[in-house]
Design a protein around this motif. Structure first.
Motif, PDB file in Angstrom:
ATOM      1  N   UNK A  31       0.698  -1.407  -0.237  1.00  0.00           N
ATOM      2  CA  UNK A  31       0.177   0.100  -0.045  1.00  0.00           C
ATOM      3  C   UNK A  31       0.738   1.141  -0.113  1.00  0.00           C
ATOM      4  N   UNK A  32       0.762   2.332  -1.267  1.00  0.00           N
ATOM      5  CA  UNK A  32       1.711   3.717  -0.400  1.00  0.00           C
ATOM      6  C   UNK A  32       0.980   4.706   0.348  1.00  0.00           C
ATOM      7  N   UNK A  33       2.220   5.338   0.337  1.00  0.00           N
ATOM      8  CA  UNK A  33       2.266   6.682   1.656  1.00  0.00           C
ATOM      9  C   UNK A  33       0.911   7.207   1.144  1.00  0.00           C
ATOM     10  N   UNK A  34       0.842   7.603   0.219  1.00  0.00           N
ATOM     11  CA  UNK A  34      -0.025   8.379  -0.059  1.00  0.00           C
ATOM     12  C   UNK A  34      -2.263   7.744  -0.095  1.00  0.00           C
ATOM     13  N   UNK A  35      -2.044   6.353   0.323  1.00  0.00           N
ATOM     14  CA  UNK A  35      -3.584   5.937   0.340  1.00  0.00           C
ATOM     15  C   UNK A  35      -3.702   5.693   1.855  1.00  0.00           C
ATOM     16  N   UNK A  36      -1.728   5.452   2.628  1.00  0.00           N
ATOM     17  CA  UNK A  36      -2.078   5.465   4.323  1.00  0.00           C
ATOM     18  C   UNK A  36      -2.637   6.421   4.832  1.00  0.00           C
ATOM     19  N   UNK A  37      -2.417   7.924   4.197  1.00  0.00           N
ATOM     20  CA  UNK A  37      -2.417   9.216   4.508  1.00  0.00           C
ATOM     21  C   UNK A  37      -3.790   9.276   4.576  1.00  0.00           C
ATOM     22  N   UNK A  38      -4.453   9.323   3.854  1.00  0.00           N
ATOM     23  CA  UNK A  38      -6.360   8.783   3.644  1.00  0.00           C
ATOM     24  C   UNK A  38      -7.161   8.484   4.277  1.00  0.00           C
ATOM     25  N   UNK A  39      -6.152   6.947   4.259  1.00  0.00           N
ATOM     26  CA  UNK A  39      -7.064   5.938   5.298  1.00  0.00           C
ATOM     27  C   UNK A  39      -6.893   6.036   6.621  1.00  0.00           C
ATOM     28  N   UNK A  40      -5.806   6.421   6.957  1.00  0.00           N
ATOM     29  CA  UNK A  40      -5.176   6.810   8.568  1.00  0.00           C
ATOM     30  C   UNK A  40      -6.305   8.610   9.048  1.00  0.00           C
ATOM     31  N   UNK A  41      -6.162   8.663   7.938  1.00  0.00           N
ATOM     32  CA  UNK A  41      -6.898  10.686   8.325  1.00  0.00           C
ATOM     33  C   UNK A  41      -8.281  10.512   8.428  1.00  0.00           C
ATOM     34  N   UNK A  42      -9.122   9.631   7.542  1.00  0.00           N
ATOM     35  CA  UNK A  42     -10.708   8.845   7.820  1.00  0.00           C
ATOM     36  C   UNK A  42     -10.845   8.296   9.368  1.00  0.00           C
ATOM     37  N   UNK A  43      -9.837   7.730   9.610  1.00  0.00           N
ATOM     38  CA  UNK A  43     -10.145   6.426  10.695  1.00  0.00           C
ATOM     39  C   UNK A  43      -9.841   7.442  11.870  1.00  0.00           C
ATOM     40  N   UNK A  44      -8.988   8.352  12.251  1.00  0.00           N
ATOM     41  CA  UNK A  44      -9.360   9.416  13.726  1.00  0.00           C
ATOM     42  C   UNK A  44     -10.208  10.830  12.816  1.00  0.00           C
ATOM     43  N   UNK A  45     -10.877  10.327  11.702  1.00  0.00           N
ATOM     44  CA  UNK A  45     -11.829  11.736  12.047  1.00  0.00           C
ATOM     45  C   UNK A  45     -10.908  12.626  11.205  1.00  0.00           C
ATOM     46  N   UNK A  46      -9.835  13.036  10.991  1.00  0.00           N
ATOM     47  CA  UNK A  46      -9.714  14.074  10.371  1.00  0.00           C
ATOM     48  C   UNK A  46     -10.373  14.137   9.272  1.00  0.00           C
ATOM     49  N   UNK A  47     -10.436  15.872   8.979  1.00  0.00           N
ATOM     50  CA  UNK A  47     -10.351  16.371   7.606  1.00  0.00           C
ATOM     51  C   UNK A  47      -8.820  17.188   7.094  1.00  0.00           C
ATOM     52  N   UNK A  48      -9.382  17.655   5.752  1.00  0.00           N
ATOM     53  CA  UNK A  48      -7.314  17.878   5.365  1.00  0.00           C
ATOM     54  C   UNK A  48      -7.395  18.893   5.758  1.00  0.00           C
ATOM     55  N   UNK A  49      -8.374  19.229   6.017  1.00  0.00           N
ATOM     56  CA  UNK A  49      -7.500  20.969   6.451  1.00  0.00           C
ATOM     57  C   UNK A  49      -7.558  20.613   8.250  1.00  0.00           C
ATOM     58  N   UNK A  50      -8.098  20.112   9.055  1.00  0.00           N
ATOM     59  CA  UNK A  50      -7.691  19.686  10.118  1.00  0.00           C
ATOM     60  C   UNK A  50      -6.303  18.648  10.177  1.00  0.00           C
ATOM     61  N   UNK A  51      -5.462  17.924   8.892  1.00  0.00           N
ATOM     62  CA  UNK A  51      -5.184  17.620   9.313  1.00  0.00           C
ATOM     63  C   UNK A  51      -3.533  18.809   8.881  1.00  0.00           C
ATOM     64  N   UNK A  52      -3.632  19.384   8.166  1.00  0.00           N
ATOM     65  CA  UNK A  52      -2.952  20.758   7.690  1.00  0.00           C
ATOM     66  C   UNK A  52      -3.053  20.729   8.333  1.00  0.00           C
ATOM     67  N   UNK A  53      -3.750  21.064   9.395  1.00  0.00           N
ATOM     68  CA  UNK A  53      -3.220  22.610  10.564  1.00  0.00           C
ATOM     69  C   UNK A  53      -2.213  21.730  11.954  1.00  0.00           C
ATOM     70  N   UNK A  54      -2.648  19.997  11.961  1.00  0.00           N
ATOM     71  CA  UNK A  54      -1.882  19.692  12.718  1.00  0.00           C
ATOM     72  C   UNK A  54      -0.255  19.720  12.674  1.00  0.00           C
ATOM     73  N   UNK A  55      -0.132  19.597  10.677  1.00  0.00           N
ATOM     74  CA  UNK A  55       0.761  19.191  10.589  1.00  0.00           C
ATOM     75  C   UNK A  55       1.413  20.541  10.180  1.00  0.00           C
ATOM     76  N   UNK A  56       0.938  21.328  10.008  1.00  0.00           N
ATOM     77  CA  UNK A  56       1.956  23.050   9.383  1.00  0.00           C
ATOM     78  C   UNK A  56       2.283  23.401   8.489  1.00  0.00           C
ATOM     79  N   UNK A  57       0.962  22.648   7.521  1.00  0.00           N
ATOM     80  CA  UNK A  57       1.027  22.962   6.065  1.00  0.00           C
ATOM     81  C   UNK A  57      -0.073  23.240   5.658  1.00  0.00           C
TER      82      UNK A  57
END
Length: 203
Positions: A1-27
């Motif tokens: 499984x590619x990193x891109x797929x893992x990020x998307x699946x884990x983001x959804x698993x932990x109920x983060x929106x892209x905006x929320x994850x971006x804030x936590x990562x500083x991007x």
């Protein structure tokens, strides 16, 4: 499984929106979108943040043959530098010191650090690892670079049981931990190779 797929699946698993994850990562949100579309790759410091947020090892994130069904439940595991497992090699590798990244497939990465240096390259990626590969010292000796810019040598520092290894390109040094005479001989050889001192791992 590619990193891109893992990020998307884990983001959804932990109920983060892209905006929320971006804030936590500083991007930016666009950066997260590019990561998930496999159009860009997170930098090392961002991978460490993702590892912490999703409670998985960096190893699980970056290796395509490791799927996220291997999620680690212990949230402190990413902070462990070295795991003490009988029969395993354990130590520290600077990623920039290797000529073939294929050797990383032999390692379990327990922690990643970014070190700022006064040399070239300006930043080093420090990988704390364990490995069960029986020929690991020889594989390192084949894959380490010589630092032609400083007339010095890259090395990797690790141990296996009661044996300490310091491996350079085409040269494997070792001594029994606790045997000062053996260690002194190895340290003399290290100095001859341009390394004045070594902060040994696991002693």
């Amino acid at each position: 499984m590619k990193l891109s797929d893992k990020i998307q699946l884990l983001r959804k698993k932990y109920n983060y929106s892209q905006e929320e994850l971006a804030f936590k990562c500083g991007v930016s949100r666009q950066a997260i979108s590019k990561w998930e579309a496999n159009k860009a790759y997170p930098e090392i410091d961002k991978l460490i943040i993702l590892s912490h947020l999703f409670s998985v090892s960096v190893d699980t994130l970056i290796k395509e043959d490791l799927n996220i069904d291997m999620i680690v439940q212990n949230k402190s595991c990413h902070k462990e530098v070295i795991t003490n497992v009988d029969g395993y090699y354990e130590g520290l590798l600077i990623k920039e010191s290797i000529s073939d990244e294929g050797i990383l497939d032999l390692l379990n990465i327990n922690k990643v650090e970014l070190w700022k240096t006064d040399g070239i390259p300006k930043y080093w990626t420090a990988l704390y690892f364990t490995s069960s590969a029986t020929d690991l010292p020889h594989r390192f000796a084949q894959n380490l670079k010589r630092d032609v810019t400083t007339s010095g040598n890259w090395y990797v520092d690790f141990k296996h049981g009661n044996t300490k290894y310091i491996v350079f390109k085409d040269k494997i040094l070792s001594y029994t931990i606790g045997n000062q005479e053996e260690k002194d001989r190895v340290m003399i050889e290290c100095k001859n190779l341009g390394i004045e001192s070594i902060d040994a791992i696991g002693e």
